[in-house]
Design a protein around this motif. Structure first.
Motif, PDB file in Angstrom:
ATOM      1  N   LYS A 186      14.724   0.498  -2.829  1.00 42.75           N
ATOM      2  CA  LYS A 186      14.077   1.733  -2.396  1.00 42.75           C
ATOM      3  C   LYS A 186      12.664   1.395  -1.946  1.00 42.75           C
ATOM      4  O   LYS A 186      11.968   0.614  -2.583  1.00 42.75           O
ATOM      5  CB  LYS A 186      14.023   2.729  -3.545  1.00 42.75           C
ATOM      6  N   ASN A 187      12.240   1.976  -0.861  1.00 37.57           N
ATOM      7  CA  ASN A 187      10.894   1.728  -0.345  1.00 37.57           C
ATOM      8  C   ASN A 187       9.808   2.245  -1.275  1.00 37.57           C
ATOM      9  O   ASN A 187       8.708   1.725  -1.308  1.00 37.57           O
ATOM     10  CB  ASN A 187      10.732   2.345   1.050  1.00 37.57           C
ATOM     11  N   SER A 188      10.122   3.273  -2.042  1.00 38.50           N
ATOM     12  CA  SER A 188       9.122   3.875  -2.908  1.00 38.50           C
ATOM     13  C   SER A 188       8.898   3.065  -4.187  1.00 38.50           C
ATOM     14  O   SER A 188       7.992   3.359  -4.944  1.00 38.50           O
ATOM     15  CB  SER A 188       9.533   5.300  -3.266  1.00 38.50           C
ATOM     16  N   LYS A 189       9.722   2.045  -4.406  1.00 37.84           N
ATOM     17  CA  LYS A 189       9.609   1.243  -5.604  1.00 37.84           C
ATOM     18  C   LYS A 189       8.314   0.435  -5.587  1.00 37.84           C
ATOM     19  O   LYS A 189       7.996  -0.224  -4.615  1.00 37.84           O
ATOM     20  CB  LYS A 189      10.817   0.316  -5.730  1.00 37.84           C
ATOM     21  N   LYS A 190       7.586   0.496  -6.681  1.00 43.64           N
ATOM     22  CA  LYS A 190       6.309  -0.183  -6.795  1.00 43.64           C
ATOM     23  C   LYS A 190       6.542  -1.671  -7.072  1.00 43.64           C
ATOM     24  O   LYS A 190       7.422  -2.035  -7.846  1.00 43.64           O
ATOM     25  CB  LYS A 190       5.514   0.452  -7.931  1.00 43.64           C
ATOM     26  N   HIS A 191       5.781  -2.524  -6.451  1.00 43.56           N
ATOM     27  CA  HIS A 191       5.872  -3.957  -6.676  1.00 43.56           C
ATOM     28  C   HIS A 191       5.261  -4.277  -8.033  1.00 43.56           C
ATOM     29  O   HIS A 191       4.282  -3.658  -8.451  1.00 43.56           O
ATOM     30  CB  HIS A 191       5.132  -4.706  -5.554  1.00 43.56           C
ATOM     31  N   TRP A 192       5.787  -5.251  -8.746  1.00 42.34           N
ATOM     32  CA  TRP A 192       5.317  -5.558 -10.093  1.00 42.34           C
ATOM     33  C   TRP A 192       3.842  -5.970 -10.125  1.00 42.34           C
ATOM     34  O   TRP A 192       3.150  -5.721 -11.098  1.00 42.34           O
ATOM     35  CB  TRP A 192       6.189  -6.635 -10.743  1.00 42.34           C
ATOM     36  N   ARG A 193       3.361  -6.565  -9.044  1.00 45.85           N
ATOM     37  CA  ARG A 193       1.950  -6.977  -9.012  1.00 45.85           C
ATOM     38  C   ARG A 193       0.998  -5.782  -8.943  1.00 45.85           C
ATOM     39  O   ARG A 193      -0.168  -5.897  -9.297  1.00 45.85           O
ATOM     40  CB  ARG A 193       1.691  -7.881  -7.803  1.00 45.85           C
ATOM     41  N   ASP A 194       1.507  -4.642  -8.506  1.00 49.83           N
ATOM     42  CA  ASP A 194       0.686  -3.443  -8.391  1.00 49.83           C
ATOM     43  C   ASP A 194       0.625  -2.651  -9.701  1.00 49.83           C
ATOM     44  O   ASP A 194      -0.116  -1.681  -9.793  1.00 49.83           O
ATOM     45  CB  ASP A 194       1.216  -2.540  -7.275  1.00 49.83           C
ATOM     46  N   ASP A 195       1.390  -3.070 -10.701  1.00 50.42           N
ATOM     47  CA  ASP A 195       1.397  -2.395 -11.995  1.00 50.42           C
ATOM     48  C   ASP A 195       0.227  -2.933 -12.829  1.00 50.42           C
ATOM     49  O   ASP A 195       0.258  -4.040 -13.364  1.00 50.42           O
ATOM     50  CB  ASP A 195       2.729  -2.648 -12.702  1.00 50.42           C
ATOM     51  N   LYS A 196      -0.842  -2.139 -12.954  1.00 51.93           N
ATOM     52  CA  LYS A 196      -2.077  -2.578 -13.634  1.00 51.93           C
ATOM     53  C   LYS A 196      -1.825  -2.880 -15.108  1.00 51.93           C
ATOM     54  O   LYS A 196      -2.378  -3.832 -15.658  1.00 51.93           O
ATOM     55  CB  LYS A 196      -3.173  -1.537 -13.468  1.00 51.93           C
ATOM     56  N   ASN A 197      -0.995  -2.089 -15.763  1.00 49.74           N
ATOM     57  CA  ASN A 197      -0.696  -2.336 -17.177  1.00 49.74           C
ATOM     58  C   ASN A 197       0.026  -3.669 -17.365  1.00 49.74           C
ATOM     59  O   ASN A 197      -0.283  -4.421 -18.294  1.00 49.74           O
ATOM     60  CB  ASN A 197       0.140  -1.200 -17.763  1.00 49.74           C
ATOM     61  N   MET A 226      -0.072  -6.256 -15.312  1.00 52.10           N
ATOM     62  CA  MET A 226      -1.005  -7.344 -14.986  1.00 52.10           C
ATOM     63  C   MET A 226      -1.990  -7.573 -16.132  1.00 52.10           C
ATOM     64  O   MET A 226      -2.320  -8.711 -16.464  1.00 52.10           O
ATOM     65  CB  MET A 226      -1.729  -7.052 -13.685  1.00 52.10           C
ATOM     66  N   ALA A 227      -2.477  -6.495 -16.781  1.00 52.95           N
ATOM     67  CA  ALA A 227      -3.385  -6.628 -17.916  1.00 52.95           C
ATOM     68  C   ALA A 227      -2.697  -7.341 -19.069  1.00 52.95           C
ATOM     69  O   ALA A 227      -3.285  -8.219 -19.713  1.00 52.95           O
ATOM     70  CB  ALA A 227      -3.894  -5.255 -18.345  1.00 52.95           C
ATOM     71  N   PHE A 228      -1.447  -6.982 -19.296  1.00 47.70           N
ATOM     72  CA  PHE A 228      -0.671  -7.637 -20.355  1.00 47.70           C
ATOM     73  C   PHE A 228      -0.508  -9.129 -20.044  1.00 47.70           C
ATOM     74  O   PHE A 228      -0.727  -9.970 -20.919  1.00 47.70           O
ATOM     75  CB  PHE A 228       0.696  -6.968 -20.505  1.00 47.70           C
ATOM     76  N   LEU A 229      -0.140  -9.462 -18.828  1.00 45.06           N
ATOM     77  CA  LEU A 229       0.041 -10.867 -18.447  1.00 45.06           C
ATOM     78  C   LEU A 229      -1.266 -11.639 -18.547  1.00 45.06           C
ATOM     79  O   LEU A 229      -1.265 -12.810 -18.959  1.00 45.06           O
ATOM     80  CB  LEU A 229       0.651 -10.963 -17.045  1.00 45.06           C
ATOM     81  N   ASP A 230      -2.378 -11.000 -18.173  1.00 47.98           N
ATOM     82  CA  ASP A 230      -3.692 -11.659 -18.275  1.00 47.98           C
ATOM     83  C   ASP A 230      -4.053 -11.945 -19.728  1.00 47.98           C
ATOM     84  O   ASP A 230      -4.753 -12.907 -20.016  1.00 47.98           O
ATOM     85  CB  ASP A 230      -4.774 -10.801 -17.615  1.00 47.98           C
TER      86      ASP A 230
END
Length: 106
Positions: free
Chosen positions: A87-98, A100-104
């Motif tokens: 789906k085009n509306s699906k957000k890319h995982w890199r755009d998920d701030k939560n 990315m914060a967890f991974l950092d």
């Protein structure tokens, strides 16, 4: 029994079956169809292609490889039916701030 006797018996029973099951009426039923179907089912069940070659009486495994090619085409078609459309509306995982914060934090 001769091959002509086998052919006659198969076609006679196919006609009888077609009277009871109209869906069979338009199908080609012959000893060769049964042979081909059996070889395809053996391949799908995991029987070695060389064993199927011997069972069919083929001299060359190249002749038997026709069944393997048919099987690969069937698998490819089945996989296409399972393909999920993104789906085009699906957000890319890199755009998920939560995320990315967890991974950092790791």
């Amino acid at each position: 029994m001769t091959r002509f006797g086998v052919y006659e018996m198969v076609t006679r029973h196919a006609k009888t079956l077609a009277e009871r099951m109209p869906s069979v009426r338009d199908k080609r039923v012959s000893p060769h169809t049964i042979r081909h179907t059996t070889a395809t089912h053996l391949l799908q069940a995991g029987v070695d292609i060389n064993t199927i070659r011997a069972w069919l009486g083929h001299v060359s495994v190249e002749t038997t490889n026709i069944y393997a090619e048919v099987n690969l085409e069937m698998k490819a078609r089945a996989l296409l039916n399972c393909e999920m459309k993104a789906k085009n509306s699906k957000k890319h995982w890199r755009d998920d701030k939560n995320l990315m914060a967890f991974l950092d934090s790791l």
